[in-house]
Design an enzyme around this catalytic site. Structure first.
Site, PDB file in Angstrom:
ATOM      1  CB  THR A  41     -56.429   4.844 -21.965  1.00 17.83           C
ATOM      2  OG1 THR A  41     -57.555   5.566 -21.456  1.00 17.83           O
ATOM      3  CG2 THR A  41     -55.704   5.680 -23.001  1.00 17.83           C
ATOM      4  CE  LYS A  42     -56.965  -2.696 -22.298  1.00 16.37           C
ATOM      5  NZ  LYS A  42     -57.048  -4.125 -22.693  1.00 16.37           N
ATOM      6  CD  GLU A  58     -55.696  -4.615 -16.326  1.00 13.27           C
ATOM      7  OE1 GLU A  58     -55.369  -5.557 -17.072  1.00 13.27           O
ATOM      8  OE2 GLU A  58     -55.475  -4.569 -15.103  1.00 13.27           O
ATOM      9  N   GLY A 114     -54.978  10.169 -17.916  1.00 14.82           N
ATOM     10  CA  GLY A 114     -55.415  10.191 -19.315  1.00 14.82           C
ATOM     11  C   GLY A 114     -54.986  11.468 -20.026  1.00 14.82           C
ATOM     12  CG  ASP A 115     -56.448  15.045 -18.589  1.00 13.83           C
ATOM     13  OD1 ASP A 115     -57.277  14.545 -19.366  1.00 13.83           O
ATOM     14  OD2 ASP A 115     -56.754  15.554 -17.502  1.00 13.83           O
ATOM     15  N   GLY A 138     -51.603  15.184  -7.604  1.00 10.88           N
ATOM     16  CA  GLY A 138     -51.837  16.499  -8.193  1.00 10.88           C
ATOM     17  C   GLY A 138     -52.174  16.371  -9.657  1.00 10.88           C
TER      18      GLY A 138
HETATM   19  P1  ADP Z   1     -58.363   8.277 -17.822  1.00 15.41           P
HETATM   20  O1  ADP Z   1     -57.532   9.014 -16.797  1.00 15.41           O
HETATM   21  O2  ADP Z   1     -58.748   9.129 -18.988  1.00 15.41           O
HETATM   22  O3  ADP Z   1     -59.487   7.478 -17.243  1.00 15.41           O
HETATM   23  P2  ADP Z   1     -56.779   5.841 -17.922  1.00 15.41           P
HETATM   24  O4  ADP Z   1     -57.090   5.662 -16.471  1.00 15.41           O
HETATM   25  O5  ADP Z   1     -57.166   4.762 -18.854  1.00 15.41           O
HETATM   26  O6  ADP Z   1     -57.351   7.226 -18.476  1.00 15.41           O
HETATM   27  O7  ADP Z   1     -55.196   6.095 -18.020  1.00 15.41           O
HETATM   28  C1  ADP Z   1     -54.565   6.502 -19.208  1.00 15.41           C
HETATM   29  C2  ADP Z   1     -53.209   5.822 -19.301  1.00 15.41           C
HETATM   30  O8  ADP Z   1     -52.424   6.167 -18.145  1.00 15.41           O
HETATM   31  C3  ADP Z   1     -53.266   4.299 -19.314  1.00 15.41           C
HETATM   32  O9  ADP Z   1     -53.432   3.811 -20.633  1.00 15.41           O
HETATM   33  C4  ADP Z   1     -51.914   3.931 -18.718  1.00 15.41           C
HETATM   34  O10 ADP Z   1     -50.897   3.939 -19.719  1.00 15.41           O
HETATM   35  C5  ADP Z   1     -51.652   5.059 -17.726  1.00 15.41           C
HETATM   36  N1  ADP Z   1     -52.099   4.659 -16.380  1.00 15.41           N
HETATM   37  C6  ADP Z   1     -53.277   4.942 -15.779  1.00 15.41           C
HETATM   38  N2  ADP Z   1     -53.361   4.368 -14.553  1.00 15.41           N
HETATM   39  C7  ADP Z   1     -52.198   3.698 -14.371  1.00 15.41           C
HETATM   40  C8  ADP Z   1     -51.660   2.893 -13.309  1.00 15.41           C
HETATM   41  N3  ADP Z   1     -52.339   2.659 -12.187  1.00 15.41           N
HETATM   42  N4  ADP Z   1     -50.420   2.366 -13.487  1.00 15.41           N
HETATM   43  C9  ADP Z   1     -49.708   2.602 -14.612  1.00 15.41           C
HETATM   44  N5  ADP Z   1     -50.161   3.342 -15.654  1.00 15.41           N
HETATM   45  C10 ADP Z   1     -51.387   3.882 -15.534  1.00 15.41           C
END
Ligand code: ADP
Length: 291
Positions: A206-207, A210, A240-241, A276
């Site tokens: 996951t990004k 992005e 991410g969760d 939250g």
């Molecule tokens: P983690 O919380 O584990 O660091 P990420 O930040 O990569 O994981 O987020 C996981 C997923 O949540 C992403 O692949 C995306 O689909 C969604 N997501 C996270 N941040 C955003 C955002 N700012 N806008 C839209 N979707 C998001």
């Protein structure tokens, strides 16, 4: 089927700050809230809200009955959660105006789960059930090995990242979910990339805003990219969760990886518009009705 989640349960303390403190800096917080969190609890709530039957394997301290009650309220089967004579895990989360965070986690009871408790819970599992873990509890390798022997689909979210922890469960994994920072650490510390040497059928990186990338054995582990949904992020904690919980719920209801990812992208985008963690994870109807 059931999703078995060997996962952490935390009391999350949120502090709103104008900017995140630099080393040595003190900042005043404009507001404080407490809620249910921990990567494990968040994933259990996400998967349960997505419609799956979820059994949470874990532990809280004597101060943690409220967390068990709340998980139960959200539809999670909490029978495999032990109450131990110690402290419940907790997290201190500083959140700035841009929605970025700093998090400190004290594991407490989450690292004192007994092998017997895991074994007893998984003895109730049926082949084809899903087992998921994150790196906020102990007993991960034992659970992964037991789950794999029982014919469960074993999934792992490699967070917080530890090369040692992920390497210990790697031989048993069917699904690995990690963010791009964790993926970079995995490559740097083990030299392993999604593919036959890593040996995990389905890897999702996951990004954040992005989107994400899927590497699946059935496509020769070629990268397949997915865009995130554009939203105004308020709080990215738990994105991410929520993503992983919804993805596994999709797999649990028979979706292919691509469709389960689309569902997870929608749920996690809606999640970041809310402040939250477990308490605000959307349910399936909210996700499907949201456009
Ligand atoms: P983690 O919380 O584990 O660091 P990420 O930040 O990569 O994981 O987020 C996981 C997923 O949540 C992403 O692949 C995306 O689909 C969604 N997501 C996270 N941040 C955003 C955002 N700012 N806008 C839209 N979707 C998001």
């Amino acid at each position: 089927m059931t999703i078995w989640n060997l996962g952490s349960i935390n009391s999350d303390h949120f502090y709103r700050v104008g900017h995140l403190p630099a080393p040595g800096e003190t900042v005043l917080s404009a507001g404080m809230e407490r809620g249910l969190g921990g990567k494990g609890a968040n994933m259990s709530v996400a998967a349960a809200r997505a419609g799956s039957h979820v059994s949470h394997i874990g532990a809280v301290g004597t101060d943690g009955q409220w967390a068990i009650d709340r998980l139960t309220e959200y539809g999670v089967d909490t029978r495999p959660i032990a109450v131990l004579d110690t402290l419940t895990g907790h997290a201190v989360i500083a959140l700035d105006d841009a929605g970025e965070n700093h998090i400190i986690v004290f594991p407490g009871a989450n690292r004192e789960i007994s092998r017997d408790a895991v074994g007893l819970a998984l003895a109730e599992a049926t082949p084809g059930d899903i087992l998921v873990m994150q790196n906020e509890t102990n007993q991960q390798a034992f659970a992964a090995e037991t789950g794999s022997k029982l014919g469960l689909k074993v999934a792992y979210a490699a967070a917080p990242f530890s090369a040692e922890a992920v390497t210990a469960v790697l031989p048993y994994l069917d699904i690995l979910v990690l963010n791009h920072i964790e993926m970079a650490q995995l490559v740097e510390e083990t030299g392993l990339l999604p593919g036959p040497k890593l040996g995990v059928d389905t890897v999702i990186v996951t990004k954040g805003a992005e989107g994400c990338v899927l590497y699946d054995r059935k496509n020769g582990w070629d990268a397949i990219g997915f865009d995130a949904i554009r939203v105004d992020a308020v709080d990215t904690t738990g994105a991410g969760d929520t993503f992983t919980g919804y993805f596994l719920a999709g797999i649990d209801r028979g979706m292919g990886a691509e469709d389960a990812i689309e569902l997870a992208i929608k749920a996690s985008a809606l999640m970041v518009t809310r402040q939250g963690t477990a308490d605000v994870i959307p349910d399936l109807k909210e996700v499907l009705d949201w456009s």
